[in-house]
Design a protein around this motif. Structure first.
Motif, PDB file in Angstrom:
ATOM      1  N   UNK A  45      30.748 -41.380  71.508  1.00 44.30           N
ATOM      2  CA  UNK A  45      32.033 -41.270  72.201  1.00 44.30           C
ATOM      3  C   UNK A  45      31.987 -40.219  73.311  1.00 44.30           C
ATOM      4  N   UNK A  46      31.123 -39.208  73.149  1.00 46.28           N
ATOM      5  CA  UNK A  46      30.929 -38.261  74.242  1.00 46.28           C
ATOM      6  C   UNK A  46      30.261 -38.948  75.424  1.00 46.28           C
ATOM      7  N   UNK A  47      29.400 -39.935  75.144  1.00 49.21           N
ATOM      8  CA  UNK A  47      28.779 -40.707  76.218  1.00 49.21           C
ATOM      9  C   UNK A  47      29.827 -41.416  77.068  1.00 49.21           C
ATOM     10  N   UNK A  48      30.947 -41.748  76.459  1.00 46.28           N
ATOM     11  CA  UNK A  48      32.019 -42.414  77.195  1.00 46.28           C
ATOM     12  C   UNK A  48      32.504 -41.528  78.349  1.00 46.28           C
ATOM     13  N   UNK A  49      32.479 -40.213  78.123  1.00 48.71           N
ATOM     14  CA  UNK A  49      32.829 -39.298  79.206  1.00 48.71           C
ATOM     15  C   UNK A  49      31.836 -39.376  80.342  1.00 48.71           C
ATOM     16  N   UNK A  50      30.540 -39.486  80.008  1.00 51.44           N
ATOM     17  CA  UNK A  50      29.524 -39.627  81.045  1.00 51.44           C
ATOM     18  C   UNK A  50      29.640 -40.940  81.792  1.00 51.44           C
ATOM     19  N   UNK A  68      25.545 -36.334  79.337  1.00 47.09           N
ATOM     20  CA  UNK A  68      26.634 -36.003  78.409  1.00 47.09           C
ATOM     21  C   UNK A  68      26.144 -36.037  76.966  1.00 47.09           C
ATOM     22  N   UNK A  69      25.300 -36.993  76.634  1.00 49.38           N
ATOM     23  CA  UNK A  69      24.814 -37.124  75.260  1.00 49.38           C
ATOM     24  C   UNK A  69      23.970 -35.917  74.863  1.00 49.38           C
ATOM     25  N   UNK A  70      23.028 -35.553  75.725  1.00 48.24           N
ATOM     26  CA  UNK A  70      22.164 -34.402  75.415  1.00 48.24           C
ATOM     27  C   UNK A  70      22.980 -33.124  75.372  1.00 48.24           C
ATOM     28  N   UNK A  71      23.882 -32.948  76.367  1.00 48.08           N
ATOM     29  CA  UNK A  71      24.705 -31.736  76.400  1.00 48.08           C
ATOM     30  C   UNK A  71      25.620 -31.649  75.186  1.00 48.08           C
ATOM     31  N   UNK A  75      25.455 -28.985  72.292  1.00 43.90           N
ATOM     32  CA  UNK A  75      26.677 -28.205  72.086  1.00 43.90           C
ATOM     33  C   UNK A  75      27.077 -28.144  70.633  1.00 43.90           C
ATOM     34  N   UNK A  76      26.921 -29.263  69.928  1.00 46.11           N
ATOM     35  CA  UNK A  76      27.208 -29.282  68.489  1.00 46.11           C
ATOM     36  C   UNK A  76      26.282 -28.327  67.754  1.00 46.11           C
ATOM     37  N   UNK A  77      25.002 -28.381  68.093  1.00 48.71           N
ATOM     38  CA  UNK A  77      24.013 -27.507  67.443  1.00 48.71           C
ATOM     39  C   UNK A  77      24.313 -26.042  67.744  1.00 48.71           C
ATOM     40  N   UNK A  78      24.686 -25.750  68.990  1.00 47.42           N
ATOM     41  CA  UNK A  78      24.959 -24.366  69.385  1.00 47.42           C
ATOM     42  C   UNK A  78      26.204 -23.822  68.699  1.00 47.42           C
ATOM     43  N   UNK A  79      27.257 -24.632  68.663  1.00 51.56           N
ATOM     44  CA  UNK A  79      28.495 -24.183  68.034  1.00 51.56           C
ATOM     45  C   UNK A  79      28.338 -23.987  66.533  1.00 51.56           C
ATOM     46  N   UNK A  80      27.553 -24.863  65.903  1.00 51.27           N
ATOM     47  CA  UNK A  80      27.396 -24.773  64.455  1.00 51.27           C
ATOM     48  C   UNK A  80      26.491 -23.631  64.039  1.00 51.27           C
ATOM     49  N   UNK A  81      25.523 -23.271  64.893  1.00 53.97           N
ATOM     50  CA  UNK A  81      24.574 -22.217  64.530  1.00 53.97           C
ATOM     51  C   UNK A  81      25.055 -20.852  65.002  1.00 53.97           C
ATOM     52  N   UNK A  82      25.410 -20.761  66.278  1.00 58.91           N
ATOM     53  CA  UNK A  82      25.778 -19.450  66.832  1.00 58.91           C
ATOM     54  C   UNK A  82      27.281 -19.188  66.798  1.00 58.91           C
ATOM     55  N   UNK A 181      18.088 -37.636  68.846  1.00 59.36           N
ATOM     56  CA  UNK A 181      19.248 -38.427  68.449  1.00 59.36           C
ATOM     57  C   UNK A 181      20.062 -38.847  69.671  1.00 59.36           C
ATOM     58  N   UNK A 182      20.263 -37.908  70.592  1.00 58.34           N
ATOM     59  CA  UNK A 182      21.031 -38.213  71.799  1.00 58.34           C
ATOM     60  C   UNK A 182      20.332 -39.269  72.651  1.00 58.34           C
ATOM     61  N   UNK A 183      19.023 -39.128  72.811  1.00 62.98           N
ATOM     62  CA  UNK A 183      18.272 -40.097  73.621  1.00 62.98           C
ATOM     63  C   UNK A 183      18.306 -41.473  72.971  1.00 62.98           C
ATOM     64  N   UNK A 184      18.167 -41.524  71.656  1.00 63.43           N
ATOM     65  CA  UNK A 184      18.229 -42.804  70.941  1.00 63.43           C
ATOM     66  C   UNK A 184      19.581 -43.483  71.166  1.00 63.43           C
ATOM     67  N   UNK A 185      20.633 -42.706  71.136  1.00 60.22           N
ATOM     68  CA  UNK A 185      21.972 -43.254  71.344  1.00 60.22           C
ATOM     69  C   UNK A 185      22.122 -43.798  72.757  1.00 60.22           C
ATOM     70  N   UNK A 186      21.620 -43.048  73.740  1.00 61.30           N
ATOM     71  CA  UNK A 186      21.757 -43.478  75.134  1.00 61.30           C
ATOM     72  C   UNK A 186      20.974 -44.769  75.386  1.00 61.30           C
TER      73      UNK A 186
END
Length: 202
Positions: A45-50, A68-71, A75-82, A181-186
């Motif tokens: 769904x984030x790809x929809x923004x792209x 958008x997919x990679x970012x 972003x999910x990884x960054x927010x969840x870890x840091x 995962x992002x590349x696979x989705x795209x």
């Protein structure tokens, strides 16, 4: 039934689905183990923004969707870890932002957006030879990464704390798998659509 196999587009569709299923199985196993099943929905769904931004600017929507997919996945990884935010909460934020941005730019784009339905529902019969090479290359890279770092991937997926204690590079492995995962989705979103893609990775 045998007559269908005489058509090139049907052959490409079968080969493409076979390659996609292999990549989706590897990626899906990882995100299920990490309890990040909803990331498939969040990133798609984030790809929809792209896509919306690409149509609005007149750029290739697949490229902007990839960005958008990679970012969004990073972003999910960054927010969840840091950011000390739960992964499901971070995914929900990315999901909402991506859809909102996509709807906004599609609305601002003059005229009719002709290919939008193909990204929502997909059309597997549009697979080309170039798509097959892209799928095959990605799946080969993914399989090689799994073969070289299988034990580390399993350790990070099942128990990040244990992996950290024994000194495994959990940040690097998590980032690489998130980008994969992002590349696979795209690569698959235009062919099977957002709806089916979520079920393939779950």
């Amino acid at each position: 039934m045998n007559e269908l196999f005489q058509y090139t587009f049907f052959q490409y569709a079968l080969i493409g689905l076979a390659i996609i299923s292999i990549a989706s199985a590897m990626i899906g196993t990882y995100i299920v183990t990490r309890r990040m099943v909803s990331i498939s929905g969040g990133v798609t769904h984030a790809c929809f923004g792209g896509l919306g931004l690409g149509y609005y600017l007149g750029w290739n929507p697949v490229l902007t969707a990839a960005l958008f997919a990679v970012a969004s996945s990073l972003g999910v990884e960054l927010m969840s870890v840091r950011g000390r935010v739960r992964e499901d909460s971070a995914i929900a934020v990315i999901w909402a932002i991506g859809m909102a941005v996509g709807i906004l730019f599609v609305f601002l784009t003059p005229g009719y957006v002709p290919e939008l339905n193909s990204f929502l529902f997909g059309n597997v019969l549009t697979i080309s030879r170039a798509d097959l090479w892209a799928f095959a290359l990605f799946t080969a890279v993914l399989a090689l990464f799994f073969a070289l770092f299988y034990r580390r991937i399993v350790a990070v997926a099942f128990d990040r704390d244990f992996a950290f204690v024994i000194g495994l590079p959990i940040g690097t492995i998590s980032t690489v798998m998130t980008v994969m995962t992002a590349v696979c989705i795209v690569l698959t979103i235009r062919l099977v659509g957002i709806m089916l893609l979520m079920s393939m990775l779950a």
